[in-house]
Enzyme design. Sequence first.
Site, short mmCIF file in Angstrom:
data_model
loop_
_atom_site.label_atom_id
_atom_site.label_comp_id
_atom_site.label_asym_id
_atom_site.label_seq_id
_atom_site.Cartn_x
_atom_site.Cartn_y
_atom_site.Cartn_z
N HIS A 4 0.90 -1.31 0.11
CA HIS A 4 -0.14 0.03 0.13
C HIS A 4 0.64 1.24 -0.09
CE1 HIS A 4 -3.35 -2.83 1.14
NE2 HIS A 4 -2.33 -3.21 1.94
N SER B 152 16.89 20.80 -16.66
CA SER B 152 15.78 21.74 -16.82
C SER B 152 16.44 22.88 -17.64
CB SER B 152 15.12 22.04 -15.62
OG SER B 152 14.43 23.04 -15.80
N GLU C 222 10.63 8.00 -17.35
CA GLU C 222 9.34 8.57 -17.85
C GLU C 222 9.04 8.47 -19.17
OE1 GLU C 222 8.85 12.99 -15.48
OE2 GLU C 222 10.85 12.59 -16.34
#
Length: 462
Positions: A157, A278, A291
Amino acid sequence: MSDKPWAGRFSEKTDSLVEAFSASIHYDKRLYPYDIEGSIAHCKMLAKAKIITEDESAALIQGLINVKRELDHNTFTFSDSLEDIHMHIEARLVQDVGSVAQKLHTARSRNDQVALDVRMYLKAATEIIIDHLFELRSAIVALSRKHLGVVLPGYTHMQRAQPVVLSHHLMAYYEMFTRDVQRFEEGYKRTNVMPLGAAALAGTTYPIDRAYTAELLGFPEISANSMDAVSDRDFILEFNAAAGICMVHLSRMSEELIYWSSSEFDFIEMPDAFTTGSSIMPQKKNPDVSELVRGKTGRVFGNLMALLTLMKSLPMAYNRDMQEDKEPLFDTVDTLTACLSVYAKMIPHIVVKQDTMRNAASTGYLNATDMADYLVSKGIPFRKAHECVGKAVAFGLSEGRELHELTLEELKLFSTRVEADIFERLTLEQMVHRRTSAGGTAPDNVQKAIAEAQHRLDKEKH
Ligand code: ARG
């Protein structure tokens, strides 16, 4: 009038919009090596069965070799008016060897031809994917071997549950990718069936020798039913289903790598060569590879859905709809190949931050189950032990201390059976070492699993 091989019964030229609309040449040209290999085998069979002469067969084969050379060297000219790769090759052959070229298509149709080409293509693609999976599995096993002593929290979980050995966690992915190999191998068996000779749908009146064509092309089997042969695309669906499941595994791994490399977790550092910066935030180092793999999973699922929908309710036998099978299939092959190869290359360079992992495993009461197991060993029934430890955890939480940070006197408040030997049981080492049940996280087990995996990989290599 038109120059198309099927133009005989037509009195009007195909509309140029229709030509562009129905052309598949811009993507099916990648089938050309298989189309030519299949045609060469077909020529040999036609000569052997005395349907064409040996001289005709030799001329056709030489012509096909010439066409292949042009395609290999990118000097071949493509045109929408010739629809697909099959018609392009045949038209070029006519120019090259003259009218004998028109005999190539005897006892054959584009329907069985395209089925053959795609099967040959997919056999080769599946072999390449299994090779990439081999590299990825080898990288996982090597990383597991390297970090055998590292402990981190195992989660359920997404909550810290019990400590596990990092290698155990990694080897779970080895298991998943090994099942993927099995699935691709299973699908391969059903791809490895030779459809040529089904002709348009009903078989042919010529005395062809299908087994001989199959033998020449390395197929162990020929299709049993000509209608099934030209309309079956199950092997493409199976391949895409296997690819979809493999992408599930890659995307689960991606997700973990992404959050493990976040400042919040800080369990790993991704290699510079596999991350990007970035354009606005100078401090950023983004896990773009993971990703993108996670994102590309959607394409592969989409391709599977497109293919299932394409085949759903198609009447027998060949329908032009089936031309739409190629783009999703090719895209899945390309996407999966790219994801597997970039991961196999990236994984060895992942930097493991064992101290953060260890700290995380030491906080959050991950030894609560072990304290309960300790009480059970002192004769307390498990349910009762669970309750005692629950109270100890609540006390620890109110005090801001872990179970192993409580004093013996404090622990005794929850059960009089607690002795000084409990502290040893609450250490990370004891917790992982004692989980010796088959398949459990005990380092001895994991070491054995790594050795077995390595043995299997070595055997696969030969
Ligand atoms: N380009 C076609 C395909 O991919 C080849 C078969 C065409 N057959 C036909 N009867 N029009 O399915």
